[in-house]
Scaffold this active site. Structure first.
Site, PDB file in Angstrom:
ATOM      1  N   LEU A  54      73.797 -39.870  58.143  1.00 24.75           N
ATOM      2  CA  LEU A  54      74.355 -40.092  59.478  1.00 24.75           C
ATOM      3  C   LEU A  54      75.087 -38.868  60.020  1.00 24.75           C
ATOM      4  O   LEU A  54      75.487 -38.854  61.182  1.00 24.75           O
ATOM      5  CB  LEU A  54      75.296 -41.306  59.468  1.00 24.75           C
ATOM      6  N   ARG A  55      75.316 -37.865  59.174  1.00 27.18           N
ATOM      7  CA  ARG A  55      75.843 -36.542  59.550  1.00 27.18           C
ATOM      8  C   ARG A  55      77.301 -36.530  60.001  1.00 27.18           C
ATOM      9  O   ARG A  55      77.893 -35.454  60.056  1.00 27.18           O
ATOM     10  CB  ARG A  55      74.973 -35.905  60.647  1.00 27.18           C
ATOM     11  N   ASN A  85      76.739 -36.002  52.022  1.00 23.03           N
ATOM     12  CA  ASN A  85      76.725 -34.566  52.335  1.00 23.03           C
ATOM     13  C   ASN A  85      77.093 -34.299  53.801  1.00 23.03           C
ATOM     14  O   ASN A  85      76.335 -33.711  54.562  1.00 23.03           O
ATOM     15  CB  ASN A  85      75.385 -33.927  51.974  1.00 23.03           C
ATOM     16  N   ASP A 145      73.219 -36.197  46.788  1.00 23.03           N
ATOM     17  CA  ASP A 145      71.911 -35.980  47.389  1.00 23.03           C
ATOM     18  C   ASP A 145      71.881 -34.734  48.272  1.00 23.03           C
ATOM     19  O   ASP A 145      72.779 -34.484  49.058  1.00 23.03           O
ATOM     20  CB  ASP A 145      71.479 -37.179  48.220  1.00 23.03           C
ATOM     21  N   HIS A 172      69.541 -36.929  42.820  1.00 25.26           N
ATOM     22  CA  HIS A 172      68.560 -36.078  43.494  1.00 25.26           C
ATOM     23  C   HIS A 172      67.933 -35.209  42.403  1.00 25.26           C
ATOM     24  O   HIS A 172      68.541 -34.241  41.943  1.00 25.26           O
ATOM     25  CB  HIS A 172      69.278 -35.223  44.547  1.00 25.26           C
ATOM     26  N   HIS A 225      64.192 -40.615  46.174  1.00 20.81           N
ATOM     27  CA  HIS A 225      62.924 -40.068  46.704  1.00 20.81           C
ATOM     28  C   HIS A 225      61.964 -39.514  45.640  1.00 20.81           C
ATOM     29  O   HIS A 225      61.671 -38.321  45.591  1.00 20.81           O
ATOM     30  CB  HIS A 225      63.177 -39.003  47.764  1.00 20.81           C
ATOM     31  N   ASN A 276      62.572 -32.163  51.432  1.00 20.12           N
ATOM     32  CA  ASN A 276      63.021 -32.091  50.036  1.00 20.12           C
ATOM     33  C   ASN A 276      63.120 -33.509  49.474  1.00 20.12           C
ATOM     34  O   ASN A 276      63.917 -34.294  49.982  1.00 20.12           O
ATOM     35  CB  ASN A 276      64.388 -31.408  49.977  1.00 20.12           C
ATOM     36  N   ASP A 303      65.475 -41.819  53.610  1.00 20.92           N
ATOM     37  CA  ASP A 303      65.973 -40.444  53.568  1.00 20.92           C
ATOM     38  C   ASP A 303      65.994 -39.865  54.980  1.00 20.92           C
ATOM     39  O   ASP A 303      65.634 -38.703  55.211  1.00 20.92           O
ATOM     40  CB  ASP A 303      65.153 -39.565  52.626  1.00 20.92           C
ATOM     41  N   HIS A 307      68.033 -33.408  62.221  1.00 22.33           N
ATOM     42  CA  HIS A 307      68.427 -32.014  62.439  1.00 22.33           C
ATOM     43  C   HIS A 307      68.290 -31.687  63.926  1.00 22.33           C
ATOM     44  O   HIS A 307      67.347 -32.149  64.574  1.00 22.33           O
ATOM     45  CB  HIS A 307      67.547 -31.052  61.642  1.00 22.33           C
TER      46      HIS A 307
END
Length: 428
Positions: A54-55, A85, A145, A172, A225, A276, A303, A307
């Site tokens: 969700l950034r 992250n 992750d 990850h 993933h 990735n 995932d 961006h």
């Protein structure tokens, strides 16, 4: 409220009465003052994503809790797990509570923060796992992750720590020394394009190690993933031992292959396909589909990695890795798994709702659509086919690999505890 003419898991048409956030009655010909016409759509338990970026905080230019959960609702999701992250990293009780409170204030679905395993995602020191677990966010899933917890001792300690409160470490799986400078799947195509290869063994080696560690500790391990046929075989072996290992596959790894990097509709080296772990071979895709069908792979997780344009529309080597996926996930799963006869709609509900809710230890999500259950409901029309138009996404970002592709199905409506978040395909 009465939701009319829906087919639970693709069964016979019924009506669903919703009252006080729960399913109060199911049957034909129900009457009530407020109705929603399901139009014969398939009714699924609200989808649950165990792996969403969700950034927020820090990269609100790419996504926010509000826009990300709007995107989730459009995709049929009623709960998402927000990865750690962010900036600052979600490695303290304070940050995970911030994300959790943003979810309660702005979200179109439930938001469950994922806590970082290590401080700053740096892989050197365990983060405040216990404090995050005891916080208002009640974190039960922990992951670095985007980065691998590659130190075996640290990974063992993390597995030991979360065992005390029934947490899970979501790894990850990427051995960093085998993927230094890697750009795409290692193989004939990477060699032909002159891009540094990303070998399958870099994923498989970490998975094998961590399955052994989880068995030694007696703790819960989840593999993010999964992307290779070899990974599937290792996980199948671990499960045959009775070890507490679960794993996920993304929609894009069920459908797309590495040859798109060379022969996409818009030419070679299109960074929209940079992700990735990388897109793999057709043989890997077939193995992943079979493993999802037979239960070796437990769940589908998006995932969702938004961006901004400038991070993707650049040369391949400089482009960010990742794809948005919340609004197309169910359609891709229909294309890859239902249309091919590998899963029915009950199987889809298991892998996209019930099992991810169980892994994340979510009460009130992922339950069968029956009387007394929370009214978390997704209505889906599998009969239509539409061209993917990223300009229509609710997400702030547009980095989808499916632009211009025709995919099946459409989310008609989403209900979160009886409250409509999407009706007629539009946000409420």
């Amino acid at each position: 409220m009465i939701i009319r003419n829906v087919r639970i898991l693709g069964g016979e048409p019924v009506d669903i009465r919703v009252a006080d956030g729960e399913i109060a009655e199911i049957g034909p010909g129900l009457e009530g003052p407020e109705t929603v016409d399901g139009g014969g759509a398939i009714a699924l338990p609200g989808l649950v994503d165990l792996h969403t970026h969700l950034r927020e905080p820090g990269r609100e230019d790419a996504e926010t809790v509000q826009t990300g959960t709007q995107s989730a609702a459009r995709g049929g999701y009623t709960a998402v797990h927000a990865m750690a992250n962010t900036s600052p990293v979600a490695d303290t009780a304070g940050v995970v509570e911030q994300v959790w409170r943003l979810g309660r204030e702005f979200a179109h679905c439930d938001v469950h923060p994922v806590g970082a395993v290590t401080v700053g995602l740096e892989g050197k020191q365990l983060a405040e796992l216990g404090a995050m677990a005891d916080s208002a966010a009640r974190v039960r899933v922990f992951s670095d992750d985007g980065k691998c917890v590659d130190d075996a001792v640290l990974m063992r300690r993390a597995l030991e720590y979360v065992k005390a409160f029934d947490g899970v470490i979501a790894q990850h799986a990427q051995e960093p020394r085998l993927t230094s400078g890697a750009q795409m799947n290692e193989g004939v195509i990477s060699g032909r394009l002159g891009l540094t290869g990303w070998p399958a063994v870099a994923e498989e080696a970490i998975i094998a190690r961590d399955c052994l560690l989880a068995a030694h500790v007696g703790s819960r391990l989840h593999i993010c993933h999964v992307s290779t046929a070899g990974s599937v075989e290792i996980i199948r072996w671990a499960k045959s031992k009775g070890w507490n290992v679960t794993c996920e596959v993304t929609p894009h790894h069920l459908l797309l292959t590495d040859d798109l990097v060379e022969e996409s509709p818009v030419g070679a080296y299109n960074p929209i396909y940079k992700v990735n772990p990388p897109l793999r071979t057709r043989a890997d895709v077939e193995a992943l589909r079979a493993a999802l069908a037979d239960g070796t792979i437990d769940i589908v997780a998006t995932d969702h990695a938004p961006h901004p344009v400038e991070d993707k529309e650049t040369e391949w080597s400089a482009a960010a890795m990742g794809m948005v996926g919340l609004e197309t996930a169910l359609s891709v799963v229909q294309e890859a798994m239902v249309e091919t006869g590998l899963l029915d709609w009950a199987g889809v509900a298991q892998r996209m709702s019930a099992v991810p809710a169980r892994i994340g230890r979510l009460g009130g999500q992922g339950q069968p659509l029956e009387v007394g259950a929370p009214a978390n409901i997704t209505l889906y029309d599998p009969s239509v086919r539409t061209e993917v138009d990223p300009s229509a996404f609710a997400s702030k970002s547009r980095n989808t690999p499916y632009e211009g592709m025709t995919l099946p199905g459409r989310v008609v409506a989403t209900f979160l505890r009886g409250r409509a978040t999407v009706l007629e395909g539009k946000l409420v």
